[in-house]
Design an enzyme around this catalytic site. Structure first.
Site, short mmCIF file in Angstrom:
data_model
loop_
_atom_site.label_atom_id
_atom_site.label_comp_id
_atom_site.label_asym_id
_atom_site.label_seq_id
_atom_site.Cartn_x
_atom_site.Cartn_y
_atom_site.Cartn_z
N LEU A 58 0.87 -1.18 0.00
CA LEU A 58 0.00 0.00 0.00
C LEU A 58 0.90 1.22 0.00
O LEU A 58 1.91 1.25 0.72
CB LEU A 58 -0.89 0.02 1.25
CG LEU A 58 -2.18 -0.79 1.24
CD1 LEU A 58 -2.85 -0.70 2.61
CD2 LEU A 58 -3.14 -0.31 0.17
N ASP A 59 0.54 2.23 -0.77
CA ASP A 59 1.31 3.48 -0.77
C ASP A 59 1.36 4.08 0.63
O ASP A 59 0.43 3.89 1.43
CB ASP A 59 0.66 4.51 -1.70
CG ASP A 59 0.76 4.12 -3.16
OD1 ASP A 59 1.58 3.26 -3.49
OD2 ASP A 59 0.01 4.68 -3.97
N PRO A 60 2.42 4.85 0.95
CA PRO A 60 2.45 5.55 2.25
C PRO A 60 1.22 6.43 2.49
O PRO A 60 0.77 6.56 3.62
CB PRO A 60 3.73 6.40 2.15
CG PRO A 60 4.62 5.61 1.26
CD PRO A 60 3.70 5.01 0.22
N ALA A 84 -1.75 5.74 1.54
CA ALA A 84 -2.93 4.88 1.66
C ALA A 84 -2.97 4.25 3.05
O ALA A 84 -1.95 4.01 3.68
CB ALA A 84 -2.91 3.79 0.60
#
Length: 318
Positions: free
Chosen positions: A49-51, A53
């Protein structure tokens, strides 16, 4: 003078922790924090997951890491908020503004775009992604100002709901197949509305059969005792919940664990979870073809013994 750091005594830990990843953490940072709190020897996650997100991030420990690929391939559900009229270099709020356009979106436009992006679609993966080209992540090229040609990918948007929050923001709720980039979906929706868009927030609410209500936060884990943290773990077989089930008696179970095929009256099946009866334990995965149970990913006897030793003890009924 700083006090010397206490060395953490690692130990074998087996199972799945459903973490609610916090904002600002990379998936690996969240993994390492949980690994430290559990004092686990071996750990991995089931897709990044992106930072920026938040949300459902299954973390696998010990034997469970053998089955993490199953959830890399699972369908996922996301909730996002898109800002209309503003495009950024990354497709989210971290990037620089690269274009601004007026927003003139009617309810009919919203319905049209929602229908347009429901079902099978093609996406061009974003430059700010972990996909690799010649062994180097695309986001590394992007940081150097280099644009790499990317082939479109076929993905499926199973369900999509677009809700206007105000004049310039839209909520996106999407259930998607593996490989779908929600930032790209947000950008493409903005382009289809004629104004461009970028995501201002992103949350994964489900992956496979796991949902956000089952997750624990890092803050909650930190406040727990060690036994309470261990109690948060699901068994490794939680990752194969949708598989057909086969149970083997002791002799067949031992031979299966050594990699030998077993013959029985089983129907053909692509995905099988195999259990033993003595002891009662998860042994691994397999598939059945022409009555043969063919081993896939297997636990080893030491892992099984460690899992059984750490299993909650139930009192016998008098």
């Amino acid at each position: 003078m700083n006090a010397p750091r206490t060395r953490v005594q690692r130990r074998p830990v087996h199972g799945v922790l459903l973490l609610d990843k916090p904002l600002g953490f990379s998936s690996n940072q969240a993994l390492q924090k949980a690994k430290w709190l559990l004092r686990a020897e071996k750990a991995g996650h089931t897709g990044t997951l992106d930072p920026l997100a938040t949300g459902v991030l299954p973390l696998c420990f010990g034997a469970a890491t053998k089955f993490s690929q199953l959830h890399l391939d699972a369908d996922k559900t996301y909730e996002a908020v898109a800002r209309l009229g503003v495009k950024t270099s990354t497709g989210d709020a971290e990037g620089e503004v690269i274009a601004e356009r007026p927003v003139q979106v009617s309810p009919e436009d919203l319905a049209r775009v929602q229908a347009q992006f429901t079902g099978p679609i093609r996406q061009v993966p974003p430059m700010h992604s972990a996909l690799k080209k010649d062994g180097k992540a695309l986001y590394e090229y992007a940081r150097e100002g280099i644009e790499i040609e990317r082939a479109p990918r076929d993905v499926v948007i199973h369900t999509l709901a677009l809700t206007r929050l105000d004049d310039t923001t839209v909520r996106i709720v999407a259930s998607v197949s593996k490989g779908t980039y929600i930032r790209t979906l947000g950008e493409d929706i903005g382009e289809a509305m004629g104004c461009g868009a970028h995501l201002t927030s992103l949350r994964r609410t489900a992956t496979g059969g796991f949902g956000q209500a089952q997750c624990v936060t890092i803050e909650a884990l930190e406040a727990m005792s060690e036994d309470e943290r261990m109690a948060q773990l699901l068994p490794a077989e939680a990752l194969v919940d949708g598989h057909s089930r086969v149970t083997l008696a002791a002799e067949d179970a031992a031979r299966f664990l050594s990699g030998l095929r077993r013959r029985g009256g089983w129907a053909d099946a692509e995905a099988v979870a195999v259990f033993g009866t003595d002891p009662q334990a998860f042994l691994g995965t397999a598939h059945v073809s022409a009555g043969e149970l063919i081993p896939g990913r297997l636990l080893n006897p030491i892992e099984i013994q460690q899992i059984l030793l750490n299993a909650p003890q139930t009192e016998a009924t008098p």
